[in-house]
Design an enzyme around this catalytic site. Structure first.
Site, PDB file in Angstrom:
ATOM      1  N   ASP A  50      47.028  36.984  31.531  1.00  0.00           N
ATOM      2  CA  ASP A  50      47.768  36.070  32.411  1.00  0.00           C
ATOM      3  C   ASP A  50      47.608  34.651  31.868  1.00  0.00           C
ATOM      4  O   ASP A  50      48.449  34.185  31.100  1.00  0.00           O
ATOM      5  CB  ASP A  50      47.242  36.206  33.845  1.00  0.00           C
ATOM      6  CG  ASP A  50      47.783  35.139  34.782  1.00  0.00           C
ATOM      7  OD1 ASP A  50      48.764  34.470  34.435  1.00  0.00           O
ATOM      8  OD2 ASP A  50      47.217  34.964  35.887  1.00  0.00           O
ATOM      9  N   LYS A  78      55.024  35.646  34.988  1.00  0.00           N
ATOM     10  CA  LYS A  78      55.254  34.668  36.058  1.00  0.00           C
ATOM     11  C   LYS A  78      56.295  33.666  35.562  1.00  0.00           C
ATOM     12  O   LYS A  78      56.014  32.870  34.658  1.00  0.00           O
ATOM     13  CB  LYS A  78      53.963  33.894  36.344  1.00  0.00           C
ATOM     14  CG  LYS A  78      52.810  34.692  36.940  1.00  0.00           C
ATOM     15  CD  LYS A  78      51.544  33.843  36.841  1.00  0.00           C
ATOM     16  CE  LYS A  78      50.406  34.375  37.680  1.00  0.00           C
ATOM     17  NZ  LYS A  78      49.134  33.673  37.340  1.00  0.00           N
ATOM     18  N   GLN A  93      38.619  36.746  41.220  1.00  0.00           N
ATOM     19  CA  GLN A  93      39.645  36.147  42.087  1.00  0.00           C
ATOM     20  C   GLN A  93      40.386  37.163  42.967  1.00  0.00           C
ATOM     21  O   GLN A  93      40.689  36.882  44.124  1.00  0.00           O
ATOM     22  CB  GLN A  93      40.648  35.419  41.200  1.00  0.00           C
ATOM     23  CG  GLN A  93      41.810  34.775  41.911  1.00  0.00           C
ATOM     24  CD  GLN A  93      42.701  34.021  40.939  1.00  0.00           C
ATOM     25  OE1 GLN A  93      42.390  32.913  40.535  1.00  0.00           O
ATOM     26  NE2 GLN A  93      43.826  34.617  40.562  1.00  0.00           N
ATOM     27  N   GLU A  94      40.685  38.348  42.402  1.00  0.00           N
ATOM     28  CA  GLU A  94      41.538  39.287  43.144  1.00  0.00           C
ATOM     29  C   GLU A  94      41.034  40.718  43.016  1.00  0.00           C
ATOM     30  O   GLU A  94      40.765  41.189  41.914  1.00  0.00           O
ATOM     31  CB  GLU A  94      42.984  39.221  42.610  1.00  0.00           C
ATOM     32  CG  GLU A  94      43.588  37.846  42.777  1.00  0.00           C
ATOM     33  CD  GLU A  94      44.917  37.661  42.049  1.00  0.00           C
ATOM     34  OE1 GLU A  94      45.620  38.658  41.809  1.00  0.00           O
ATOM     35  OE2 GLU A  94      45.226  36.503  41.724  1.00  0.00           O
ATOM     36  N   HIS A 100      41.155  31.117  45.299  1.00  0.00           N
ATOM     37  CA  HIS A 100      42.076  31.449  46.384  1.00  0.00           C
ATOM     38  C   HIS A 100      41.399  31.565  47.740  1.00  0.00           C
ATOM     39  O   HIS A 100      42.037  31.878  48.738  1.00  0.00           O
ATOM     40  CB  HIS A 100      42.812  32.757  46.072  1.00  0.00           C
ATOM     41  CG  HIS A 100      43.694  32.678  44.868  1.00  0.00           C
ATOM     42  ND1 HIS A 100      44.267  33.772  44.281  1.00  0.00           N
ATOM     43  CD2 HIS A 100      44.112  31.601  44.138  1.00  0.00           C
ATOM     44  CE1 HIS A 100      44.997  33.390  43.236  1.00  0.00           C
ATOM     45  NE2 HIS A 100      44.901  32.084  43.127  1.00  0.00           N
ATOM     46  N   GLU A 138      46.354  34.545  49.318  1.00  0.00           N
ATOM     47  CA  GLU A 138      47.326  35.615  49.033  1.00  0.00           C
ATOM     48  C   GLU A 138      47.319  36.694  50.112  1.00  0.00           C
ATOM     49  O   GLU A 138      47.804  37.810  49.887  1.00  0.00           O
ATOM     50  CB  GLU A 138      47.070  36.192  47.637  1.00  0.00           C
ATOM     51  CG  GLU A 138      47.269  35.120  46.563  1.00  0.00           C
ATOM     52  CD  GLU A 138      47.322  35.649  45.144  1.00  0.00           C
ATOM     53  OE1 GLU A 138      47.005  36.835  44.923  1.00  0.00           O
ATOM     54  OE2 GLU A 138      47.680  34.869  44.254  1.00  0.00           O
ATOM     55  N   SER A 190      45.018  28.811  40.121  1.00  0.00           N
ATOM     56  CA  SER A 190      44.240  29.061  38.905  1.00  0.00           C
ATOM     57  C   SER A 190      45.223  29.090  37.740  1.00  0.00           C
ATOM     58  O   SER A 190      45.620  30.135  37.256  1.00  0.00           O
ATOM     59  CB  SER A 190      43.488  30.388  39.016  1.00  0.00           C
ATOM     60  OG  SER A 190      44.390  31.467  39.103  1.00  0.00           O
ATOM     61  N   HIS A 201      53.690  37.175  41.667  1.00  0.00           N
ATOM     62  CA  HIS A 201      53.893  35.968  42.489  1.00  0.00           C
ATOM     63  C   HIS A 201      52.881  34.908  42.051  1.00  0.00           C
ATOM     64  O   HIS A 201      52.105  35.134  41.116  1.00  0.00           O
ATOM     65  CB  HIS A 201      53.674  36.333  43.959  1.00  0.00           C
ATOM     66  CG  HIS A 201      52.241  36.722  44.259  1.00  0.00           C
ATOM     67  ND1 HIS A 201      51.663  36.662  45.508  1.00  0.00           N
ATOM     68  CD2 HIS A 201      51.232  37.168  43.429  1.00  0.00           C
ATOM     69  CE1 HIS A 201      50.406  37.044  45.439  1.00  0.00           C
ATOM     70  NE2 HIS A 201      50.122  37.356  44.207  1.00  0.00           N
ATOM     71  N   ARG A 202      52.844  33.740  42.750  1.00  0.00           N
ATOM     72  CA  ARG A 202      51.778  32.758  42.565  1.00  0.00           C
ATOM     73  C   ARG A 202      50.999  32.631  43.880  1.00  0.00           C
ATOM     74  O   ARG A 202      51.459  33.070  44.925  1.00  0.00           O
ATOM     75  CB  ARG A 202      52.334  31.367  42.195  1.00  0.00           C
ATOM     76  CG  ARG A 202      53.099  31.277  40.897  1.00  0.00           C
ATOM     77  CD  ARG A 202      52.388  31.780  39.664  1.00  0.00           C
ATOM     78  NE  ARG A 202      51.103  31.210  39.367  1.00  0.00           N
ATOM     79  CZ  ARG A 202      50.793  30.465  38.291  1.00  0.00           C
ATOM     80  NH1 ARG A 202      51.746  30.183  37.421  1.00  0.00           N
ATOM     81  NH2 ARG A 202      49.557  30.049  38.063  1.00  0.00           N
ATOM     82  N   SER A 203      49.851  31.999  43.799  1.00  0.00           N
ATOM     83  CA  SER A 203      49.048  31.870  45.031  1.00  0.00           C
ATOM     84  C   SER A 203      49.697  30.913  46.027  1.00  0.00           C
ATOM     85  O   SER A 203      49.517  31.038  47.230  1.00  0.00           O
ATOM     86  CB  SER A 203      47.624  31.448  44.698  1.00  0.00           C
ATOM     87  OG  SER A 203      47.620  30.296  43.886  1.00  0.00           O
TER      88      SER A 203
HETATM   89  C1  2PG Z   1      46.948  34.815  39.159  1.00  0.00           C
HETATM   90  C2  2PG Z   1      47.766  34.115  40.201  1.00  0.00           C
HETATM   91  C3  2PG Z   1      48.554  34.994  41.132  1.00  0.00           C
HETATM   92  P1  2PG Z   1      47.592  31.624  40.715  1.00  0.00           P
HETATM   93  O1  2PG Z   1      45.953  34.277  38.678  1.00  0.00           O
HETATM   94  O2  2PG Z   1      47.322  35.900  38.713  1.00  0.00           O
HETATM   95  O3  2PG Z   1      47.791  35.938  41.809  1.00  0.00           O
HETATM   96  O4  2PG Z   1      47.067  33.127  40.871  1.00  0.00           O
HETATM   97  O5  2PG Z   1      48.991  31.609  41.187  1.00  0.00           O
HETATM   98  O6  2PG Z   1      46.663  30.782  41.568  1.00  0.00           O
HETATM   99  O7  2PG Z   1      47.473  31.278  39.263  1.00  0.00           O
HETATM  100 MG    MG Z   2      45.854  35.995  37.109  1.00  0.00          MG
END
Ligand code: 2PG
Ligand code: MG
Length: 447
Positions: free
Chosen positions: A346, A371, A200-201, A192, A241, A42, A399-401
């Protein structure tokens, strides 16, 4: 100062089985290290450009061009080799140029020459920048005889040098390495997983105790969550993840499951709180936030929905609650929930000081996700953390996914004193290795 004797890249696979860049770097004094870079699913549209081949192999996601850019142009520029040495991968003359982290990163940015690192690839540039950081940290300084230090100490020194040198960060004073609070992504949705969850999380964040104790608390809650999902006949398979990815129904059902796991494991919702990454750009369609087939909301309606969640659940942090260009929604929401929950940017900020400057003017966030591969060099990542801290925002490392076994993000989080670190759940080797590195650093810092 460090000279680079050799820099050589390879295409390796990340945790989704997709190509990414690994770099082996050797310094003039003989330090040898490797580093590799992660990749998001994402991704924010303002992130630095991840160079992909666009050819048939790996569905277009090969990184051979990024690898060639390192082994050719970048190696020549950094090792001091002349263009005629091009056939000899990454080898330069022993009298190569001297760099520190900042001059190395500046040289890489200048060599690329584009605002988003799209010519050489941010994946190529970050891999070299990270490898250099690891090598420079490892190296014993011949001049002073000073022994190599862990990457978190090196990152910390760099941060303090930037504070001393850059007027924007003058208010900060010196920072000490510190252990971030881990944030465990235990239910995966959005891009994810195919759990059907639009958010997403869903993360559990133990509020008290040592790093070891927090990991133990998370492990107990995760075990309870697994049992509860299993008892309901739901899948306990995991997403990108490492969190579970059950077809649980709704976002509220997911939050109820988290609360049940916290309580079932014997903790209170003061002891373990919840953080969310909505990654709202991924469900923003034609001006509406499509939470589910039945719920397509305006920004204002979505804000009210989040406020309802804050009342009902022990949520202390909301990342990307709105889409990456919905500045006004962010600003209004950040004002409304200030003091009750963090509003984390983010995709909104993409670890980019220029975007952060806009956010600061608009008071759009109270926390910044960090990131390194969103911006593409170690030095710019440090600037982003310091800029966030100078605004009084909470720095939240991530981290990244798509990940590798590289643990640099943990050292960076510690060295720059990030308050939180998210590294997935306690499952999947590429996630667990991050928590193991955090445990290792925790031991060192208390010793
Ligand atoms: C996020 C990230 C990490 P992705 O959105 O914060 O959890 O996801 O690396 O897929 O962007
Ligand atoms: Mg994010």
């Amino acid at each position: 100062m460090t000279t680079i004797a050799k820099v050589e890249a390879r295409e390796i696979l990340d945790s989704r089985g997709l190509p990414t860049v690994e770099v082996a770097l050797e310094t003039g004094k003989g330090a040898k290290v490797i580093a590799s870079v992660p990749s998001g699913a994402s991704t924010g549209k303002n992130e630095a450009h991840e160079l992909r081949d666009g050819e048939k192999r790996f569905g277009g996601k090969g990184v051979r061009r990024a690898v060639e850019n390192i082994n050719g142009e970048i190696a020549r520029a950094l090792t001091g080799a002349s263009a005629k040495d091009a056939g000899e991968v990454g080898s330069g003359d022993a009298e190569g140029k001297e760099f520190d982290q900042r001059s190395l990163d500046v040289a890489l940015i200048a060599l690329d020459g584009t605002p988003d690192k799209s010519r050489l690839g941010a994946n190529a540039i970050l891999a070299v920048s990270l490898a250099f950081a690891r090598a420079a940290a490892t190296e014993t300084d011949a001049g002073t005889g000073k022994l190599g230090v862990p990457l978190y100490s090196y990152s910390n020194t760099l941060a303090n040098q930037s504070i001393a040198a850059d007027a924007r960060f003058a208010s900060l004073g010196q920072i000490a390495p510190s252990l971030p609070t881990p944030s465990f992504n235990v239910l995966n949705g959005g891009k994810h997983a195919d759990s059907g969850l639009s958010i997403q999380e869903f993360m559990l964040v133990p509020q008290r105790g040592t790093t070891t104790e927090r990991i133990e608390v998370a492990a107990a809650c995760i075990a309870k969550l697994r049992d509860n999902l299993h008892a309901r006949g739901l899948s306990i398979g995991v997403g990108d993840e490492g969190g579970f990815a059950p077809k649980i129904g709704s976002n509220e059902d997911a939050l109820d499951a988290l609360v049940a796991a916290i309580i079932g494991a014997g903790y209170t919702t003061d002891e373990v709180k919840i953080a969310i990454d909505a990654a709202a750009s991924s469900f923003f369609q034609e001006g509406k936030y499509v939470l589910s087939a039945q719920q397509a909301l305006s920004s204002a309606e979505l804000a009210r929905w989040y406020e309802g969640l804050l009342t009902k659940y022990p949520i202390f942090s909301l990342e990307d609650p709105f889409a990456e260009d919905d500045w006004d929604a962010f600003a209004e929401f950040a004002k409304k929930v200030d003091g009750r929950a963090l509003v984390v940017g983010d995709d909104l900020l993409t670890t980019n000081v220029a975007r952060m400057q806009i956010a600061a003017e608009k008071h759009a966030v109270t926390s910044a996700l960090i990131k390194p591969n969103q911006i593409g060099t170690v030095s710019e990542t440090i600037d982003a953390v310091l800029f966030a801290r100078a605004q009084g925002w909470v720095p939240f490392a991530s981290h990244r996914s798509g990940e590798t076994g590289d643990t640099a993000i943990v050292d960076i989080a510690v060295g720059l004193g990030c308050t939180y670190l998210k590294a997935g759940s306690l499952a999947r080797g590429e996630r667990v290795v991050k928590y193991n590195r955090l445990l290792e650093i925790a031991d060192e810092l208390v010793a």
